[in-house]
Design a protein around this motif. Sequence first.
Motif, PDB file in Angstrom:
ATOM      1  N   ARG A 155       0.969  11.493 -10.072  1.00  0.00           N
ATOM      2  CA  ARG A 155       0.278  12.781  -9.984  1.00  0.00           C
ATOM      3  C   ARG A 155       1.170  13.895 -10.495  1.00  0.00           C
ATOM      4  O   ARG A 155       0.731  14.749 -11.267  1.00  0.00           O
ATOM      5  CB  ARG A 155      -0.116  13.078  -8.535  1.00  0.00           C
ATOM      6  N   ARG A 157      -8.976   2.131   3.254  1.00  0.00           N
ATOM      7  CA  ARG A 157      -7.703   2.588   3.833  1.00  0.00           C
ATOM      8  C   ARG A 157      -7.382   3.933   3.228  1.00  0.00           C
ATOM      9  O   ARG A 157      -7.240   4.057   2.018  1.00  0.00           O
ATOM     10  CB  ARG A 157      -6.588   1.599   3.508  1.00  0.00           C
ATOM     11  N   VAL A 209       0.225   6.616   5.767  1.00  0.00           N
ATOM     12  CA  VAL A 209       1.650   6.913   5.554  1.00  0.00           C
ATOM     13  C   VAL A 209       2.160   7.880   6.617  1.00  0.00           C
ATOM     14  O   VAL A 209       1.450   8.793   6.976  1.00  0.00           O
ATOM     15  CB  VAL A 209       1.852   7.504   4.149  1.00  0.00           C
ATOM     16  N   MET A 213      -4.880   6.428   2.403  1.00  0.00           N
ATOM     17  CA  MET A 213      -3.436   6.294   2.295  1.00  0.00           C
ATOM     18  C   MET A 213      -2.683   7.436   2.966  1.00  0.00           C
ATOM     19  O   MET A 213      -1.594   7.257   3.467  1.00  0.00           O
ATOM     20  CB  MET A 213      -3.017   6.155   0.842  1.00  0.00           C
ATOM     21  N   ASP A 255       0.842  -1.208   0.000  1.00  0.00           N
ATOM     22  CA  ASP A 255       0.000   0.000   0.000  1.00  0.00           C
ATOM     23  C   ASP A 255       0.874   1.254   0.000  1.00  0.00           C
ATOM     24  O   ASP A 255       0.605   2.215  -0.721  1.00  0.00           O
ATOM     25  CB  ASP A 255      -0.914   0.008   1.222  1.00  0.00           C
ATOM     26  N   GLY A 256       1.907   1.217   0.832  1.00  0.00           N
ATOM     27  CA  GLY A 256       2.806   2.371   0.887  1.00  0.00           C
ATOM     28  C   GLY A 256       3.449   2.612  -0.457  1.00  0.00           C
ATOM     29  O   GLY A 256       3.575   3.760  -0.918  1.00  0.00           O
ATOM     30  N   ARG A 288      -5.704  12.772  -3.760  1.00  0.00           N
ATOM     31  CA  ARG A 288      -5.268  11.653  -2.916  1.00  0.00           C
ATOM     32  C   ARG A 288      -6.186  10.473  -3.213  1.00  0.00           C
ATOM     33  O   ARG A 288      -7.203  10.641  -3.884  1.00  0.00           O
ATOM     34  CB  ARG A 288      -5.304  12.021  -1.432  1.00  0.00           C
ATOM     35  N   SER A 304       1.081   4.145  -2.896  1.00  0.00           N
ATOM     36  CA  SER A 304       0.904   5.549  -2.599  1.00  0.00           C
ATOM     37  C   SER A 304       2.050   6.355  -3.191  1.00  0.00           C
ATOM     38  O   SER A 304       1.837   7.415  -3.783  1.00  0.00           O
ATOM     39  CB  SER A 304       0.848   5.715  -1.080  1.00  0.00           C
TER      40      SER A 304
END
Lengths: 174, 776, 231
Positions: free
Chosen positions: A127, C225, C231, C227, A116-117, C215, A120
């Motif tokens: 982006r 979740r 984080v 993020m 997940d990290g 986001r 991201s």
Amino acid sequence: MSIGHTLLGLLESGPRHGYDLKRTFDEKFGHDRPLHYGQVYSTMSRLLKNGLVEVDGIEAGGGPERKRYAITEAGVTDVARWLATPETPEPYLQSTLYTKVVLALLTHRDAADLLDGQRSEHLRHMRALTERKRDGDLADQLICDHALFHLEADLRWLELTAARLDKLRQVVAP
Amino acid sequence: MSVAQWARDLAMGVRFALTGGREGWTRALLTAVGVGLGVALLLLTTAIPSALDARHEREADRTDITWMDSPAPPKGEDTLLVADLDTEYRGQEIRGRGMEPEGPGAPVPPGLDAVPAVGEMAVSPALRELLESDSGKLLRDRLPDRITGTIAEEGLVGSREFAFVRGAEGLAAHLGDYRVTRIDHFGASDSASEGLDPVLLLLVIVVFVVLLMPVAVFIATAVRFGGERRDRRLAALRLVGADGRMTRRIAAGEALAGSVLGLLFGTAFFLVGRQLAGQAVVYDVSVFPSYLDPSPLLALLVAVAVPTAAVLVTLFALRGVVIEPLGVVRTARPARRRLWWRLLLPLAGLAMLYPMIGQGREGGDFNQYLVVGGVVLLLIGVTALLPWIVERFVARLGAGPVAWQLAVRRIQVNSGTAARMVNGVAVAVAGAVALQMLFAGVDDDYTRDTGRDVSRAQMQVTLSDGMPASATAGFASTAGVEKVYAFSEGSVGDRRTDPESSEQVTVGDCAALREVVRLDSCADGDVFAVLDPSYESDIKALATPGRVLYFDPSYGDDEGARVAWTVPEGVKNARERVGLTANTTTGFLFTPAALDGEALAGLRTEVYLQLDRSVPDHQEQVRNTAAAVDPLADVMVWSATEQSEKFTAIRTGLFVGAACVLALIGASLLVTQLEQLRERRKLLSSLVAFGTRRRTLGLSVLWQTAVPIAVGLLLSAVVGLTLGTVLLKMTGTPVRVDWPSLLSMTGVGAAVVLVVTLLSLPPLLKLVRPEGLRTE
Amino acid sequence: MTTAPPPGSLLTAENLRKAYGPTLALDGADFSIHPGEVVAVMGPSGSGKSTLLHCLAGIVPPDSGTIMYDGQELSAMNDARRSALRRSEFGFVFQFGQLVPELTCVENVALPLRLNGRPRKEAERAALGWMERLEVDDLAKKRPGEVSGGQGQRVAVARSLVTDPRVLFADEPTGALDSLNGERVMELFTDAARSANAAVVLVTHEARVAAYSDREIVVRDGKSRDMERVV
């Protein structure tokens, strides 16, 4: 990327000075990493030695940066050969991410969190690239798209791995 | 093109229709049910003539009292006395017979093993049910005999017929009465089947055509169920290499499968319906299931015509569609609908009917083929004209509120579908309007005004000959009877036999007499005579005091009582007035004390009753009293007008048929509607997602049917009026538009649409639940 | 995670649960979004993304949990009020099949305004304005069947924006488009939303579409979740 071939290719449209070559290269391909002058001259001297370019003239005042280079017949042939040779696709077989995932599983850490990290982080990059694309010209867009597609490929792998974590755990850390 | 190729493609279509998964099944089922309903109605219609024949035959077989002037057989070992005891219970006619064998060889009526003994009776199953139920208590009082037998099917003309046969005695004394006769066999020797008069025949023909046309339209609609999905499937077939012709043949195969399945369904529906028909009573007419036997030829015709029509309709519908490998292309801007050939159909219909104008009266025969052809063409004209008119009409409609806009745009894009949906209703209404007009027009000829004054008396009881007027006392104490006017009636002549002049005789108390003549004064013992009647008569001569007259003189063989009576002094004058019946009373009138019993014996007693209609079952109470007083009493309920029975039957037939047809069309409308909604499920869900009110969606569904229906009803009114006018002209009846029935017929058509919309709302609301968005 | 919704949120959801029959589509999902923010909802197919969107938009009531919109409890409203809210405050773009095929494009775009009771002329003028911004004003008189997928989707975007909604819900808005068309739609969509200060809830499984967000939250097995907060 072969800087030699790129500079040769730029010369094909007509003789240029060294600083002129550097500027054109940066403009078209350099986006993130501009070329050093030293890199241009060392490359040009190598090409000279191989007979792929010749000095077309030296402007008054001397100094290496005043030399004007022109492509030779052999140089043109070389560029053509280079363009016609397909690039070998990158193997992508040495993946740090894969290693991290397996290690996380072996040490009973949360591999899903790790993934997940990572997603991201990838998205953060994407982006930024998307943002740049919106403001940039066509060249910018193509460059960014190249990067975006690669990142997207990574993300797909992340999703796939996330969906198969349980199976992977059974294999690597029974 | 080889036959094998054809067969292969058709077979493929059949397979698609039957094995297309749940979707395919639903579609095949819908088509089959639709076609099946139509086929069932067709079979039923083809069976009606034979059913009527069967009823007619049974009726002939059991005929006993013919009311014809045929000489009765002499009394013998093999004769039977039969009395007509027909009665009525709560509007339900009951066939009743009293029977008295005169010897061991007496005939036994059909459906019975033996004639019941006195005090016993045999009843039909329906009557037994009624008598044993609570609602039959009053009737049981009237028919108290012990039930010892059941009349079998051979003795009945319908499964729900009410009939009884009771044992009787002493009937011989009443042989002069028209309700009693002596027979030596049952059955009319030559069943005098009277031919239908040409106008009635025309009515029957038109009713059949009008009822069957919408069924045909309905079947045509049914085979198109699920057309859009089918087209997409055909496109997929094109992708894997089928050519245009092949896809058409496959589509034909699918239609064939649906319609053949429909034939099976239809046969099943028909068989079930036939059993149910045994339970049903339509205006006193019921039939035995075995009567409903379609003639094999007509049934065969249905079996061939329906699948053929289904295939043709499918191919016709595919005419404007190009099925490409990557999807279905409807010829983008379909060719503007042309008017001329659409107009040609109704015009040709009119042309066929034209030669028969004015032929109706006085035995002129109609050419049945021209009539049927003309009516059919006119009605088909409706289905041909409607798409054109709907197209032109909606093209002009502007945008209104959202619901209206959604509906109008949808019709504009696909006006053909809209027109098809309402075609059936339009045809049915057009036909019904024409028929209503025809009925209303010939109404006067077939409805007689009885001229009775129903405000003064509502029932009449005729006692059998020889029953004394005193027997009527029981009526006064019967519940619901307000006034009793009893008259003994007969005649008086100037000679004992074959008198030259005769006058009417009426005996009653003062109150009763005042109901039939004007009197200045009246006391018991008075004798009156209408001395100045409105017609020429010898009354003044007859009323001369001292003259001897004879009550109940004999005429030829018909032997009367011939009681002599001398005209007394002081006969008072009475003046005519409109009596209780349409006739006026003239001749001699007596108060009871003015006449002795001997003279009274030759008179027949009539009782007129004024009733309190608020008392429940007052009619039944009167009938019970009458039956107790005199089993042979004839009870009549008055109404101001009387209709020809045949005419009523045709009208009834039309109403029942129209109801069935409209229900059928309503069902098909509903199916089509639901199918369209299902295909738009995703769109509707997304409309709801962004906040469209359900009311808006419901209204747009309503407009979507209401607009074409309005156009359709308008057109059908015009065509119906035209057809009605032509039919009236054919029968030579003055043309008059029957507005109430026109409005009511169109109203019924509109109601069908409303009901269909209402019924499609719950599924609509269920479809647009947000869960509809989930199917991805 | 039962942290209080961040201050300034326009739409928040807490601990949402929703089951369709035996399948649990949402199992304790949270969500929050600020005005002007674009939030991507990601996750594998069948994870409950769309259900989350349907709950947030008031299309489907959750079985339990609370949804707050602008200080009101959306999850406690009846269907009529939620419908009214969807009509006036929310806008929607779906993957496909959302344009009414019989209406012209401009009529489709004007539809939400007309549902709110605006006169036809005025609604269509406003619709044309939005179609111009999305570069499809030349299609005004065409019917959806006559335009390409990308154009149709832009018409749908124009329709979602025409009521000046405060929250836009997009469920795989580019799912049926090629990447070039998809990106153009996303650009126009997010630009328009940002300039109108509308919040966008963007359900997608494509990372390149999600990259247009500020986001992302990930839904997996019915759980969300966020993020940024992880984080």
